[in-house]
Design a protein around this motif. Structure first.
Motif, PDB file in Angstrom:
ATOM      1  N   GLU A  15     -11.734  73.148-115.350  1.00  0.00           N
ATOM      2  CA  GLU A  15     -11.825  72.253-116.499  1.00  0.00           C
ATOM      3  C   GLU A  15     -11.927  70.798-116.060  1.00  0.00           C
ATOM      4  N   LYS A  16     -11.195  70.438-115.012  1.00  0.00           N
ATOM      5  CA  LYS A  16     -11.245  69.053-114.547  1.00  0.00           C
ATOM      6  C   LYS A  16     -12.508  68.775-113.741  1.00  0.00           C
ATOM      7  N   LEU A  17     -12.975  69.756-112.993  1.00  0.00           N
ATOM      8  CA  LEU A  17     -14.197  69.551-112.202  1.00  0.00           C
ATOM      9  C   LEU A  17     -15.419  69.306-113.078  1.00  0.00           C
ATOM     10  N   VAL A  18     -15.427  69.887-114.277  1.00  0.00           N
ATOM     11  CA  VAL A  18     -16.537  69.636-115.195  1.00  0.00           C
ATOM     12  C   VAL A  18     -16.220  68.483-116.136  1.00  0.00           C
ATOM     13  N   GLY A  19     -15.031  67.881-115.949  1.00  0.00           N
ATOM     14  CA  GLY A  19     -14.640  66.750-116.769  1.00  0.00           C
ATOM     15  C   GLY A  19     -15.045  65.436-116.124  1.00  0.00           C
ATOM     16  N   GLN A  20     -14.119  64.489-116.111  1.00  0.00           N
ATOM     17  CA  GLN A  20     -14.419  63.150-115.602  1.00  0.00           C
ATOM     18  C   GLN A  20     -13.860  62.964-114.196  1.00  0.00           C
ATOM     19  N   LYS A  21     -14.725  62.578-113.269  1.00  0.00           N
ATOM     20  CA  LYS A  21     -14.302  62.248-111.920  1.00  0.00           C
ATOM     21  C   LYS A  21     -14.028  60.751-111.826  1.00  0.00           C
ATOM     22  N   ILE A  22     -12.915  60.394-111.198  1.00  0.00           N
ATOM     23  CA  ILE A  22     -12.565  58.984-111.022  1.00  0.00           C
ATOM     24  C   ILE A  22     -12.626  58.664-109.537  1.00  0.00           C
ATOM     25  N   ASP A  23     -13.633  57.878-109.163  1.00  0.00           N
ATOM     26  CA  ASP A  23     -13.822  57.463-107.778  1.00  0.00           C
ATOM     27  C   ASP A  23     -13.812  55.931-107.736  1.00  0.00           C
ATOM     28  N   PRO A  24     -12.717  55.324-107.266  1.00  0.00           N
ATOM     29  CA  PRO A  24     -12.629  53.859-107.273  1.00  0.00           C
ATOM     30  C   PRO A  24     -13.697  53.175-106.433  1.00  0.00           C
ATOM     31  N   ARG A  25     -14.366  53.913-105.547  1.00  0.00           N
ATOM     32  CA  ARG A  25     -15.384  53.322-104.680  1.00  0.00           C
ATOM     33  C   ARG A  25     -16.805  53.488-105.242  1.00  0.00           C
ATOM     34  N   ALA A  26     -16.926  54.241-106.325  1.00  0.00           N
ATOM     35  CA  ALA A  26     -18.255  54.560-106.850  1.00  0.00           C
ATOM     36  C   ALA A  26     -18.884  53.343-107.527  1.00  0.00           C
ATOM     37  N   GLU A  27     -20.203  53.248-107.399  1.00  0.00           N
ATOM     38  CA  GLU A  27     -20.925  52.192-108.085  1.00  0.00           C
ATOM     39  C   GLU A  27     -20.801  52.396-109.598  1.00  0.00           C
ATOM     40  N   GLY A  28     -20.489  51.345-110.306  1.00  0.00           N
ATOM     41  CA  GLY A  28     -20.339  51.439-111.751  1.00  0.00           C
ATOM     42  C   GLY A  28     -18.968  51.907-112.196  1.00  0.00           C
TER      43      GLY A  28
END
Length: 396
Positions: free
Chosen positions: A283-296
């Motif tokens: 459920e979480k893998l298809v949800g929202q990923k939070i990556d502080p290093r990601a662009e945007g």
């Protein structure tokens, strides 16, 4: 008692429940029954740790029965009124009743009553050997609260004061003791973990005993441990502490540690002890990923909080969630006693908790559940001034 290699030749399943398990937590109760064999499975219940063993055992029998098990109380408890403990402990009929069961369930209470009854002086009784027989043929051993504490090879015996443990009160046979050892030697578990801020006692215990991995299980939640695999179920989850790359400064005359790897595993998440890899639920893998290093990356929490009590109810995991979803590289908090006691090992010593991001820190959101992986933690001793603050004087 079987050796570790014997116990794992055909390992059973351990379900360690963090305490305060609600009777309506269908997921956990049903999983206990299913792991013991499903509908009709015979599960023996020990109220050994409880102040009122019969009542505690009955409160477990009822939901187990409701979920399809044949649950039976084993009257072996030092506080069971009108029952001779030794005669029941050594009763061949009771021992056989346990040995032929498909699952064993330990109630909560005082974990020292379990180990002192079943393993006095470190020597296993025939009753404990019968429990091991269930586990060795692939059966279930489950327990809540005190019944979870005994699953490790090392357990907390009596250490309710987190700050005192941080300050150095950590004695073998007092705060620490040998558990029954149903889980792998590389892992130590603790219970009531987030609610009671028990990271304050688990970190010093791990450092003192050489454990590299610790799992603190939250209330009304459980860890299903099958050999080297862990799955979190129930209302919340647990905090995974990894000291593999941690270090400390021996020159400091108080507990300190740096570079602890922290992960919060929520409902449905898994961890593989062999690979060291944690996997969020589907459920979480298809949800929202939070990556502080990601662009945007768009953080939700812009304010950088300071936690006055890092050992308060759920404070550490709340801090993890706020940090990973913020633009800040770190946040800090304190742990200290507001009023020092005469018996405190270091009455004026408190501890600064520095939680910070690393290159592999990530999180996932799925509905109300979330997972935070691979933050880092430093804990350093600090001098506490008393009084900690004074009223602001009026200007004239």
């Amino acid at each position: 008692m079987p050796t570790l290699s014997q116990a794992q030749s055909k390992p059973g399943v351990v379900i360690a429940i963090g305490g305060a398990l609600r009777s309506d937590n269908t997921e956990v109760w049903q999983r206990v029954v299913d792991e013991a064999g499903g509908t009709g499975a015979r599960i023996v219940v020990f109220g050994t740790a409880a102040g009122n063993p019969q009542r505690a055992a009955n409160l477990i029998v009822e939901p187990l029965t409701r979920h399809g098990a044949r649950a039976e109380v084993i009257p072996v408890a030092p506080r069971l009124a009108g029952v001779d403990l030794q005669s029941k402990l050594n009763d061949p009929a009771l021992i056989e009743q346990v040995r032929t069961a498909q699952g064993v369930f330990f109630a909560g209470g005082a974990q020292e009553l379990i180990v002192d009854t079943l393993q006095p002086g470190g020597k296993p009784t025939a009753m404990l050997q019968a429990i091991w027989a269930v586990f060795n043929r692939g059966g279930l051993v489950a327990g809540t609260s005190a019944g979870a504490a005994i699953m490790s090879h090392t357990m907390f015996r009596d250490a309710p004061d987190n700050i005192s443990v941080l300050q150095g009160r950590l004695r073998e046979g007092k705060e620490l003791d040998r558990g029954l050892g149903f889980i792998t030697r590389q892992l130590i578990v603790d219970q009531h973990f987030l609610k009671r801020g028990r990271i304050g006692r688990l970190l010093p215990a791990m450092q003192a005993t050489g454990y590299k991995l610790g799992l603190g299980i939250e209330e009304n939640s459980a860890a299903v441990i099958r050999g080297e695999e862990i799955e979190l179920i129930g209302a919340r989850g647990g905090l995974l502490l990894d000291l593999t790359q941690a270090s400390s400064d021996a020159a400091l005359a108080a507990f300190n540690i740096r570079n602890v790897r922290l992960s919060y595993l929520d409902h449905g998440d898994r961890h593989d002890l062999r690979s060291g890899v944690s996997k969020p639920s589907t459920e979480k893998l298809v949800g929202q990923k939070i990556d502080p290093r990601a662009e945007g990356f768009k953080p939700r929490f812009m304010v950088e909080p300071f936690y006055v009590d890092m050992l308060a109810d759920n404070a550490i995991v709340n801090a993890m969630g706020r940090l990973i979803d913020s633009p800040h590289p770190e946040l800090r908090g304190l742990a200290f006693k507001g009023r020092a006691g005469a018996q405190d090992p270091q009455p004026d010593v408190g501890f600064e908790f520095r939680l910070y991001k690393a290159s592999d820190s990530l999180a996932w959101l799925g509905g109300d559940d979330y997972t935070v992986l691979d933050l880092r933690l430093d804990v350093q001793p600090v001098q506490i001034k008393r009084p900690f603050y004074t009223p602001l004087a009026a200007s004239h």
